[in-house]
Design an enzyme around this catalytic site. Structure first.
Site, PDB file in Angstrom:
ATOM      1  N   ASP A 103       0.870  -1.180   0.000  1.00  0.00           N
ATOM      2  CA  ASP A 103       0.000   0.000   0.000  1.00  0.00           C
ATOM      3  C   ASP A 103       0.905   1.227   0.000  1.00  0.00           C
ATOM      4  O   ASP A 103       1.354   1.670  -1.056  1.00  0.00           O
ATOM      5  CB  ASP A 103      -0.909  -0.102   1.230  1.00  0.00           C
ATOM      6  CG  ASP A 103      -1.946   1.009   1.323  1.00  0.00           C
ATOM      7  OD1 ASP A 103      -1.951   1.909   0.473  1.00  0.00           O
ATOM      8  OD2 ASP A 103      -2.759   0.973   2.259  1.00  0.00           O
ATOM      9  N   LYS A 131      -0.928  -1.500  -4.783  1.00  0.00           N
ATOM     10  CA  LYS A 131      -1.889  -0.426  -5.040  1.00  0.00           C
ATOM     11  C   LYS A 131      -1.211   0.669  -5.842  1.00  0.00           C
ATOM     12  O   LYS A 131      -0.118   1.114  -5.520  1.00  0.00           O
ATOM     13  CB  LYS A 131      -2.422   0.123  -3.717  1.00  0.00           C
ATOM     14  CG  LYS A 131      -3.338  -0.867  -3.032  1.00  0.00           C
ATOM     15  CD  LYS A 131      -4.129  -0.199  -1.942  1.00  0.00           C
ATOM     16  CE  LYS A 131      -4.703  -1.239  -1.009  1.00  0.00           C
ATOM     17  NZ  LYS A 131      -5.340  -0.630   0.165  1.00  0.00           N
ATOM     18  N   ARG A 165     -10.537 -13.475   5.317  1.00  0.00           N
ATOM     19  CA  ARG A 165      -9.269 -14.014   4.813  1.00  0.00           C
ATOM     20  C   ARG A 165      -9.470 -15.247   3.935  1.00  0.00           C
ATOM     21  O   ARG A 165      -8.642 -15.549   3.085  1.00  0.00           O
ATOM     22  CB  ARG A 165      -8.347 -14.395   5.979  1.00  0.00           C
ATOM     23  CG  ARG A 165      -7.819 -13.229   6.797  1.00  0.00           C
ATOM     24  CD  ARG A 165      -6.677 -13.707   7.690  1.00  0.00           C
ATOM     25  NE  ARG A 165      -6.361 -12.789   8.783  1.00  0.00           N
ATOM     26  CZ  ARG A 165      -5.563 -11.730   8.686  1.00  0.00           C
ATOM     27  NH1 ARG A 165      -5.005 -11.437   7.539  1.00  0.00           N
ATOM     28  NH2 ARG A 165      -5.326 -10.954   9.733  1.00  0.00           N
TER      29      ARG A 165
HETATM   30  P1  IMP Z   1       1.820  -0.505   3.763  1.00  0.00           P
HETATM   31  O1  IMP Z   1       2.863  -0.470   4.841  1.00  0.00           O
HETATM   32  O2  IMP Z   1       1.014   0.767   3.739  1.00  0.00           O
HETATM   33  O3  IMP Z   1       2.390  -0.838   2.410  1.00  0.00           O
HETATM   34  O4  IMP Z   1       0.760  -1.607   4.164  1.00  0.00           O
HETATM   35  C1  IMP Z   1       1.047  -2.951   4.041  1.00  0.00           C
HETATM   36  C2  IMP Z   1       0.213  -3.804   4.963  1.00  0.00           C
HETATM   37  O5  IMP Z   1      -1.035  -3.210   5.338  1.00  0.00           O
HETATM   38  C3  IMP Z   1      -0.121  -5.089   4.241  1.00  0.00           C
HETATM   39  O6  IMP Z   1       0.859  -6.082   4.466  1.00  0.00           O
HETATM   40  C4  IMP Z   1      -1.490  -5.441   4.790  1.00  0.00           C
HETATM   41  O7  IMP Z   1      -1.355  -6.239   5.948  1.00  0.00           O
HETATM   42  C5  IMP Z   1      -2.108  -4.123   5.158  1.00  0.00           C
HETATM   43  N1  IMP Z   1      -2.970  -3.620   4.072  1.00  0.00           N
HETATM   44  C6  IMP Z   1      -2.709  -2.605   3.233  1.00  0.00           C
HETATM   45  N2  IMP Z   1      -3.708  -2.405   2.364  1.00  0.00           N
HETATM   46  C7  IMP Z   1      -4.633  -3.352   2.645  1.00  0.00           C
HETATM   47  C8  IMP Z   1      -5.921  -3.689   2.070  1.00  0.00           C
HETATM   48  O8  IMP Z   1      -6.422  -3.081   1.097  1.00  0.00           O
HETATM   49  N3  IMP Z   1      -6.575  -4.723   2.641  1.00  0.00           N
HETATM   50  C9  IMP Z   1      -6.080  -5.439   3.695  1.00  0.00           C
HETATM   51  N4  IMP Z   1      -4.881  -5.168   4.251  1.00  0.00           N
HETATM   52  C10 IMP Z   1      -4.169  -4.133   3.730  1.00  0.00           C
HETATM   53 MG    MG Z   2      -4.458  -6.755   8.304  1.00  0.00          MG
END
Ligand code: IMP
Ligand code: MG
Length: 179
Positions: A103, A131, A165
């Site tokens: 994300d 994303k 999940r």
């Molecule tokens: P980041 O650090 O913002 O890249 O987020 C990564 C983590 O957030 C992932 O490994 C997921 O566990 C959670 N996450 C991010 N986006 C989503 C989503 O759309 N659905 C479910 N979990 C998400």
């Molecule tokens: Mg989660």
């Protein structure tokens, strides 16, 4: 499953399995000279890891790590805490980090730095979902399943408050904001 929280399907079961077989073939070719140690990030990557591993025709090994990020349920803060560390020593191993979704990229940036410090022979990332347009830094992903719009998604390992999940596809979350 009939649940108003399950929105439109973003990646269906057939698309997931077809792409995972392709990724498995690529990984099999790339690591022919030295099978990877697959490092799955719990809990989200467990389902992807299980299918991906079966699509790799090499004697891979497995380890898992659980992390939690501080912040709200649908947004990471970038401050990551290791809840369960790896069992294996990464020294001189070809490590392939298996992630469910990128994300902001903050979780991955933290993990990459943390694992690099353990002196693997190589470190690459395989992310099922990325994303579009949200990463603050270049996440440098060697293997990507699908690039998707920046909506919150559920299924195939991904949860809202530990639910959804087990859906065999990825859908947009359409329920109330998680608490
Ligand atoms: P980041 O650090 O913002 O890249 O987020 C990564 C983590 O957030 C992932 O490994 C997921 O566990 C959670 N996450 C991010 N986006 C989503 C989503 O759309 N659905 C479910 N979990 C998400
Ligand atoms: Mg989660």
């Amino acid at each position: 499953m009939n649940d108003p929280g399950i929105g439109p399907v973003i990646v269906d079961e057939h698309e997931l399995q077809t792409r995972i077989r392709e990724l498995g073939k690529e990984i099999t070719a790339d690591y022919a000279d030295g099978p990877p140690l697959l490092v799955g990030i719990l809990k989200g990557a467990f389902m992807f890891m299980a299918d991906l591993a079966r699509a790799i025709d090499l004697p891979v090994e497995f380890d898992f790590m659980a992390v939690s990020s501080y912040g709200s349920a649908t947004r990471t803060s970038g401050v990551v805490r290791i809840v369960k560390d790896l069992d294996l020593d990464l020294t001189d191993r070809h490590v392939l980090l298996v992630e469910d979704i990128v994300d902001s990229g903050l979780t991955l940036a933290y993990l990459r730095k943390n694992l690099k410090a353990r002196h693997p022979a190589s470190l690459e990332v395989c992310a099922l979902l990325v994303k579009e347009g949200l990463q603050k830094t270049d996440p440098d992903l060697k293997y990507v399943g699908f690039r998707i719009p920046p909506d919150f998604v559920i299924g195939y390992g991904l949860d809202v408050d530990e639910r959804y999940r087990n859906l065999p596809y990825v859908a947009r979350y359409a329920g109330p904001p998680p608490g």
